[in-house]
Design a protein around this motif. Sequence first.
Motif, PDB file in Angstrom:
ATOM      1  N   ALA A   1       9.610  56.163 -19.454  1.00 54.79           N
ATOM      2  CA  ALA A   1      10.419  57.348 -19.195  1.00 54.79           C
ATOM      3  C   ALA A   1      10.472  58.227 -20.435  1.00 54.79           C
ATOM      4  CB  ALA A   1      11.831  56.942 -18.785  1.00 54.79           C
ATOM      5  N   MET A   2      10.549  59.511 -20.206  1.00 54.99           N
ATOM      6  CA  MET A   2      10.664  60.455 -21.314  1.00 54.99           C
ATOM      7  C   MET A   2      12.098  60.431 -21.839  1.00 54.99           C
ATOM      8  SD  MET A   2       7.660  61.480 -21.726  1.00 54.99           S
ATOM      9  CE  MET A   2       7.922  62.715 -22.981  1.00 54.99           C
ATOM     10  N   ARG A   3      12.221  60.376 -23.150  1.00 58.88           N
ATOM     11  CA  ARG A   3      13.516  60.376 -23.826  1.00 58.88           C
ATOM     12  C   ARG A   3      13.465  61.356 -24.989  1.00 58.88           C
ATOM     13  NH1 ARG A   3      14.848  57.955 -19.800  1.00 58.88           N
ATOM     14  NH2 ARG A   3      15.988  56.003 -19.691  1.00 58.88           N
TER      15      ARG A   3
ATOM     16  N   TYR B   1       9.410  52.708 -23.537  1.00 56.38           N
ATOM     17  CA  TYR B   1       8.965  51.581 -22.718  1.00 56.38           C
ATOM     18  C   TYR B   1      10.082  50.566 -22.516  1.00 56.38           C
ATOM     19  CZ  TYR B   1       4.411  53.475 -23.861  1.00 56.38           C
ATOM     20  OH  TYR B   1       3.343  54.317 -24.012  1.00 56.38           O
ATOM     21  N   LYS B   2      10.164  50.058 -21.290  1.00 57.91           N
ATOM     22  CA  LYS B   2      11.081  48.963 -20.950  1.00 57.91           C
ATOM     23  C   LYS B   2      10.374  48.100 -19.917  1.00 57.91           C
ATOM     24  CE  LYS B   2      15.550  50.027 -20.453  1.00 57.91           C
ATOM     25  NZ  LYS B   2      16.788  50.667 -19.987  1.00 57.91           N
ATOM     26  N   PHE B   3      10.853  46.875 -19.723  1.00 64.29           N
ATOM     27  CA  PHE B   3      10.391  46.115 -18.576  1.00 64.29           C
ATOM     28  C   PHE B   3      10.992  46.767 -17.336  1.00 64.29           C
ATOM     29  CE2 PHE B   3       9.909  42.244 -21.408  1.00 64.29           C
ATOM     30  CZ  PHE B   3       8.521  42.185 -21.295  1.00 64.29           C
ATOM     31  N   ARG B   4      10.210  46.900 -16.290  1.00 66.74           N
ATOM     32  CA  ARG B   4      10.708  47.518 -15.057  1.00 66.74           C
ATOM     33  C   ARG B   4      11.706  46.578 -14.401  1.00 66.74           C
ATOM     34  NH1 ARG B   4       9.250  47.209  -9.764  1.00 66.74           N
ATOM     35  NH2 ARG B   4       7.442  45.943 -10.329  1.00 66.74           N
ATOM     36  N   SER B   5      12.880  47.110 -14.076  1.00 62.37           N
ATOM     37  CA  SER B   5      13.935  46.303 -13.461  1.00 62.37           C
ATOM     38  C   SER B   5      14.268  46.762 -12.041  1.00 62.37           C
ATOM     39  CB  SER B   5      15.203  46.338 -14.323  1.00 62.37           C
ATOM     40  OG  SER B   5      15.677  47.661 -14.448  1.00 62.37           O
TER      41      SER B   5
ATOM     42  N   ASP C   1       8.487  56.212 -32.894  1.00 58.94           N
ATOM     43  CA  ASP C   1       9.377  57.036 -32.071  1.00 58.94           C
ATOM     44  C   ASP C   1      10.824  56.565 -32.127  1.00 58.94           C
ATOM     45  OD1 ASP C   1       7.301  58.674 -31.059  1.00 58.94           O
ATOM     46  OD2 ASP C   1       6.804  57.140 -29.571  1.00 58.94           O
ATOM     47  N   MET C   2      11.003  55.260 -32.397  1.00 61.37           N
ATOM     48  CA  MET C   2      12.335  54.681 -32.399  1.00 61.37           C
ATOM     49  C   MET C   2      12.524  53.823 -33.634  1.00 61.37           C
ATOM     50  SD  MET C   2      12.897  53.544 -28.390  1.00 61.37           S
ATOM     51  CE  MET C   2      14.611  53.073 -28.623  1.00 61.37           C
ATOM     52  N   SER C   3      13.774  53.466 -33.851  1.00 58.66           N
ATOM     53  CA  SER C   3      14.170  52.565 -34.921  1.00 58.66           C
ATOM     54  C   SER C   3      14.806  51.343 -34.260  1.00 58.66           C
ATOM     55  CB  SER C   3      15.187  53.289 -35.807  1.00 58.66           C
ATOM     56  OG  SER C   3      15.619  52.481 -36.850  1.00 58.66           O
ATOM     57  N   LEU C   4      15.001  50.273 -35.014  1.00 53.71           N
ATOM     58  CA  LEU C   4      15.721  49.137 -34.432  1.00 53.71           C
ATOM     59  C   LEU C   4      17.167  49.515 -34.159  1.00 53.71           C
ATOM     60  CD1 LEU C   4      14.353  46.132 -36.531  1.00 53.71           C
ATOM     61  CD2 LEU C   4      13.807  46.718 -34.170  1.00 53.71           C
TER      62      LEU C   4
ATOM     63  N   PRO D   1      21.156  55.841 -32.648  1.00 54.05           N
ATOM     64  CA  PRO D   1      21.709  56.267 -31.357  1.00 54.05           C
ATOM     65  C   PRO D   1      20.735  55.954 -30.226  1.00 54.05           C
ATOM     66  CG  PRO D   1      21.849  58.023 -32.986  1.00 54.05           C
ATOM     67  CD  PRO D   1      20.992  56.946 -33.576  1.00 54.05           C
ATOM     68  N   ARG D   2      21.232  55.534 -29.082  1.00 52.24           N
ATOM     69  CA  ARG D   2      20.346  55.311 -27.942  1.00 52.24           C
ATOM     70  C   ARG D   2      19.772  56.648 -27.489  1.00 52.24           C
ATOM     71  NH1 ARG D   2      17.456  51.673 -26.698  1.00 52.24           N
ATOM     72  NH2 ARG D   2      17.662  51.941 -24.480  1.00 52.24           N
ATOM     73  N   PRO D   3      18.492  56.687 -27.121  1.00 53.97           N
ATOM     74  CA  PRO D   3      17.878  57.960 -26.740  1.00 53.97           C
ATOM     75  C   PRO D   3      18.366  58.445 -25.384  1.00 53.97           C
ATOM     76  CG  PRO D   3      16.316  56.164 -26.448  1.00 53.97           C
ATOM     77  CD  PRO D   3      17.548  55.567 -27.088  1.00 53.97           C
ATOM     78  N   ASP D   4      18.649  59.725 -25.324  1.00 54.20           N
ATOM     79  CA  ASP D   4      19.083  60.338 -24.071  1.00 54.20           C
ATOM     80  C   ASP D   4      17.876  60.746 -23.239  1.00 54.20           C
ATOM     81  OD1 ASP D   4      21.853  60.214 -24.448  1.00 54.20           O
ATOM     82  OD2 ASP D   4      21.883  62.088 -25.577  1.00 54.20           O
ATOM     83  N   LEU D   5      18.124  60.921 -21.944  1.00 53.13           N
ATOM     84  CA  LEU D   5      17.128  61.505 -21.061  1.00 53.13           C
ATOM     85  C   LEU D   5      16.874  62.936 -21.521  1.00 53.13           C
ATOM     86  CD1 LEU D   5      18.923  60.370 -17.804  1.00 53.13           C
ATOM     87  CD2 LEU D   5      16.719  59.467 -18.590  1.00 53.13           C
ATOM     88  N   VAL D   6      15.674  63.427 -21.369  1.00 56.30           N
ATOM     89  CA  VAL D   6      15.339  64.785 -21.809  1.00 56.30           C
ATOM     90  C   VAL D   6      16.248  65.810 -21.134  1.00 56.30           C
ATOM     91  CG1 VAL D   6      13.521  66.540 -21.831  1.00 56.30           C
ATOM     92  CG2 VAL D   6      12.957  64.170 -22.371  1.00 56.30           C
ATOM     93  N   GLU D   7      16.494  65.623 -19.842  1.00 63.00           N
ATOM     94  CA  GLU D   7      17.309  66.593 -19.103  1.00 63.00           C
ATOM     95  C   GLU D   7      18.796  66.536 -19.470  1.00 63.00           C
ATOM     96  OE1 GLU D   7      16.160  63.201 -16.281  1.00 63.00           O
ATOM     97  OE2 GLU D   7      15.169  64.423 -17.794  1.00 63.00           O
ATOM     98  N   GLN D   8      19.226  65.491 -20.167  1.00 63.97           N
ATOM     99  CA  GLN D   8      20.630  65.433 -20.581  1.00 63.97           C
ATOM    100  C   GLN D   8      20.949  66.450 -21.667  1.00 63.97           C
ATOM    101  OE1 GLN D   8      20.977  61.028 -21.032  1.00 63.97           O
ATOM    102  NE2 GLN D   8      23.022  61.386 -20.206  1.00 63.97           N
ATOM    103  N   MET D   9      19.918  66.978 -22.310  1.00 65.21           N
ATOM    104  CA  MET D   9      20.150  67.956 -23.371  1.00 65.21           C
ATOM    105  C   MET D   9      20.929  69.168 -22.844  1.00 65.21           C
ATOM    106  SD  MET D   9      17.333  69.221 -26.062  1.00 65.21           S
ATOM    107  CE  MET D   9      17.798  69.360 -27.763  1.00 65.21           C
ATOM    108  N   LYS D  10      20.760  69.485 -21.559  1.00 67.26           N
ATOM    109  CA  LYS D  10      21.478  70.633 -20.990  1.00 67.26           C
ATOM    110  C   LYS D  10      22.986  70.392 -20.909  1.00 67.26           C
ATOM    111  CE  LYS D  10      20.598  69.385 -16.192  1.00 67.26           C
ATOM    112  NZ  LYS D  10      19.790  69.669 -15.024  1.00 67.26           N
ATOM    113  N   TYR D  11      23.405  69.124 -21.030  1.00 68.00           N
ATOM    114  CA  TYR D  11      24.831  68.783 -21.019  1.00 68.00           C
ATOM    115  C   TYR D  11      25.421  68.722 -22.429  1.00 68.00           C
ATOM    116  CZ  TYR D  11      24.018  67.446 -16.154  1.00 68.00           C
ATOM    117  OH  TYR D  11      23.685  67.443 -14.824  1.00 68.00           O
ATOM    118  N   TYR D  12      24.571  68.877 -23.445  1.00 67.42           N
ATOM    119  CA  TYR D  12      25.066  68.849 -24.816  1.00 67.42           C
ATOM    120  C   TYR D  12      26.027  70.018 -25.051  1.00 67.42           C
ATOM    121  CZ  TYR D  12      21.681  65.365 -26.602  1.00 67.42           C
ATOM    122  OH  TYR D  12      20.973  64.229 -26.858  1.00 67.42           O
TER     123      TYR D  12
END
Length: 192
Positions: A37-39, A50-54, A103-106, A109-120
């Motif tokens: 998923a894009m974050r 990347y995540k395991f698909r649940s 792209d990430m660190s251990l 902050p947890r990455p937000d969905l790209v579209e959540q930026m409109k709620y910032y």
Amino acid sequence: MLDVLLSLIAIPFLLLFICIFGPIIYLEDRGPIFYKAMRLGKGGKPFTMYKFRSMKVNAPDIRNEDGSTYNSDDDPRLTRIGRFLRKTSLDEVPQLINVLLGDMSLIGPRPDLVEQMKYYEKGDERKLEVRPGITGYNQAYYRNAVPWKQRIQHDIYYIDNISFWLDVKILFKTVISVLKHKDVYVEQKKAG
């Protein structure tokens, strides 16, 4: 650099988890092993996480009123193995790939969905000042027990107080929270 070193050490574990859970995920409904998923990354740059698909293949995307993703222990979209992976947070293990890719660190902050930026709102974009993390202050202390906007405030608190010792505390607290299965699912109102 420490993130990459720790991720390199974790590669054998990642491969082991893929060998164990990959076939189970695939055989349950013949779908892909990974969920991609894009974050939002550092500076607002999108990246593929990347995540395991649940969830079942072609499961509908359900969001909470604040735009965050809906999750629930009795979510019918979850596969049987997916329910276990989420409860134990093992679905997050493939994000070590994202750490290796830079792209990430251990911890961050947890990455937000790209579209959540409109709620910032004013100041919320500060959470994009650092690389997102596999775990972070909010995940360690609150997991999903607080609304998304409060999570952003916790992310900004982390950024304002970032230190080696805070990262160590977050790491240990995350392990405890995951082992206790605390606040994995929190019922929120679904949008639309």
